[in-house]
Scaffold this motif. Structure first.
Motif, mmCIF file in Angstrom:
data_model
loop_
_atom_site.group_PDB
_atom_site.id
_atom_site.type_symbol
_atom_site.label_atom_id
_atom_site.label_comp_id
_atom_site.label_asym_id
_atom_site.label_seq_id
_atom_site.Cartn_x
_atom_site.Cartn_y
_atom_site.Cartn_z
ATOM 1 N N LEU A 126 53.830 53.402 52.738
ATOM 2 C CA LEU A 126 55.250 53.064 52.705
ATOM 3 C C LEU A 126 55.667 52.622 51.307
ATOM 4 C CD1 LEU A 126 57.908 52.657 54.182
ATOM 5 C CD2 LEU A 126 57.127 50.380 54.838
ATOM 6 N N GLU A 127 54.856 51.762 50.676
ATOM 7 C CA GLU A 127 55.171 51.312 49.313
ATOM 8 C C GLU A 127 55.199 52.493 48.346
ATOM 9 O OE1 GLU A 127 52.141 48.395 48.651
ATOM 10 O OE2 GLU A 127 53.410 46.740 49.357
ATOM 11 N N ARG A 128 54.236 53.396 48.466
ATOM 12 C CA ARG A 128 54.228 54.565 47.575
ATOM 13 C C ARG A 128 55.495 55.387 47.759
ATOM 14 N NH1 ARG A 128 48.729 55.633 49.050
ATOM 15 N NH2 ARG A 128 49.526 57.345 50.293
ATOM 16 N N ALA B 102 43.463 61.785 51.879
ATOM 17 C CA ALA B 102 43.901 60.423 51.549
ATOM 18 C C ALA B 102 44.270 59.661 52.815
ATOM 19 C CB ALA B 102 45.086 60.460 50.589
ATOM 20 N N ASP B 103 44.944 60.331 53.745
ATOM 21 C CA ASP B 103 45.300 59.689 55.016
ATOM 22 C C ASP B 103 44.054 59.287 55.789
ATOM 23 O OD1 ASP B 103 47.996 59.803 54.621
ATOM 24 O OD2 ASP B 103 48.373 61.446 56.012
ATOM 25 N N GLU B 104 43.046 60.162 55.772
ATOM 26 C CA GLU B 104 41.816 59.868 56.515
ATOM 27 C C GLU B 104 41.044 58.714 55.888
ATOM 28 O OE1 GLU B 104 39.746 63.581 56.750
ATOM 29 O OE2 GLU B 104 41.119 64.393 58.234
ATOM 30 N N THR B 105 41.013 58.643 54.557
ATOM 31 C CA THR B 105 40.239 57.577 53.914
ATOM 32 C C THR B 105 40.981 56.255 53.930
ATOM 33 O OG1 THR B 105 41.074 58.198 51.716
ATOM 34 C CG2 THR B 105 38.976 59.150 52.410
ATOM 35 N N GLU B 106 42.313 56.286 53.978
ATOM 36 C CA GLU B 106 43.086 55.045 54.010
ATOM 37 C C GLU B 106 43.110 54.440 55.400
ATOM 38 O OE1 GLU B 106 46.964 55.942 52.629
ATOM 39 O OE2 GLU B 106 46.342 56.249 50.571
ATOM 40 N N GLY B 107 42.714 55.190 56.375
ATOM 41 C CA GLY B 107 42.799 54.705 57.753
ATOM 42 C C GLY B 107 44.218 54.860 58.235
ATOM 43 N N ALA B 108 44.539 56.036 58.703
ATOM 44 C CA ALA B 108 45.914 56.379 59.059
ATOM 45 C C ALA B 108 46.512 55.416 60.081
ATOM 46 C CB ALA B 108 45.956 57.808 59.595
ATOM 47 N N GLY B 109 45.691 54.738 60.863
ATOM 48 C CA GLY B 109 46.233 53.866 61.886
ATOM 49 C C GLY B 109 46.256 52.392 61.514
ATOM 50 N N ASP B 110 45.553 51.973 60.439
ATOM 51 C CA ASP B 110 45.517 50.547 60.152
ATOM 52 C C ASP B 110 46.750 50.104 59.375
ATOM 53 O OD1 ASP B 110 45.080 51.286 57.546
ATOM 54 O OD2 ASP B 110 43.126 50.328 57.356
ATOM 55 N N PHE C 226 58.544 53.369 46.250
ATOM 56 C CA PHE C 226 58.531 53.329 44.790
ATOM 57 C C PHE C 226 58.737 54.714 44.195
ATOM 58 C CE2 PHE C 226 56.029 49.295 45.419
ATOM 59 C CZ PHE C 226 57.100 48.482 45.120
ATOM 60 N N ARG C 227 58.230 55.750 44.848
ATOM 61 C CA ARG C 227 58.435 57.105 44.368
ATOM 62 C C ARG C 227 59.914 57.440 44.449
ATOM 63 N NH1 ARG C 227 54.804 60.379 47.403
ATOM 64 N NH2 ARG C 227 56.251 60.137 49.122
ATOM 65 N N ASP C 228 60.586 57.043 45.554
ATOM 66 C CA ASP C 228 62.004 57.335 45.712
ATOM 67 C C ASP C 228 62.837 56.583 44.695
ATOM 68 O OD1 ASP C 228 61.444 59.038 47.780
ATOM 69 O OD2 ASP C 228 62.005 57.642 49.370
ATOM 70 N N THR C 229 62.476 55.352 44.349
ATOM 71 C CA THR C 229 63.290 54.592 43.403
ATOM 72 C C THR C 229 63.103 55.098 41.985
ATOM 73 O OG1 THR C 229 61.562 52.910 43.143
ATOM 74 C CG2 THR C 229 63.291 52.489 44.776
#
Length: 101
Positions: free
Chosen positions: A90-92, A74-82, A95-98
């Motif tokens: 960050l949003e995931r 998932a990190d590789e397909t999302e573009g870990a640097g973009d 939202f997971r924490d809340t």
């Protein structure tokens, strides 16, 4: 004489050179071999992993490896640097924490 003693005696008194000449060395090796590592987990978390693994009919170590590989992919397909990929992760996390509280 024990089996171990027999093997040791045979190795001491038998010339294995002729047998070794007929053999072959395994030249192919795994490009990405499996290694063993240890992870300390709270008992409650390990119990949860074991339950999830049992539901999928796999060992806990297999399930943990699958989760790690999925996260890596998932990190590789999302573009870990973009920026968009970083914001989405960050949003995931937020939202997971809340939802957990």
């Amino acid at each position: 004489m024990s089996k171990l003693d027999e093997v040791a005696d045979n190795a001491e008194h038998h010339d294995l050179a002729a047998e070794m000449e007929q053999g072959s060395w395994a030249a192919a090796t795994d490009a990405d071999p499996m290694i063993t590592t240890s992870v300390r987990l709270p008992k409650s978390l390990l119990d949860w992993v074991r339950h999830a693994a049992a539901a999928q009919h796999v060992r806990p170590s297999v399930l943990i490896r699958q989760w790690i590989e999925q996260h890596r992919d998932a990190d590789e397909t999302e573009g870990a640097g973009d920026l968009a990929g970083r914001v989405e992760r960050l949003e995931r996390a937020v939202f997971r924490d809340t939802r957990a509280s």
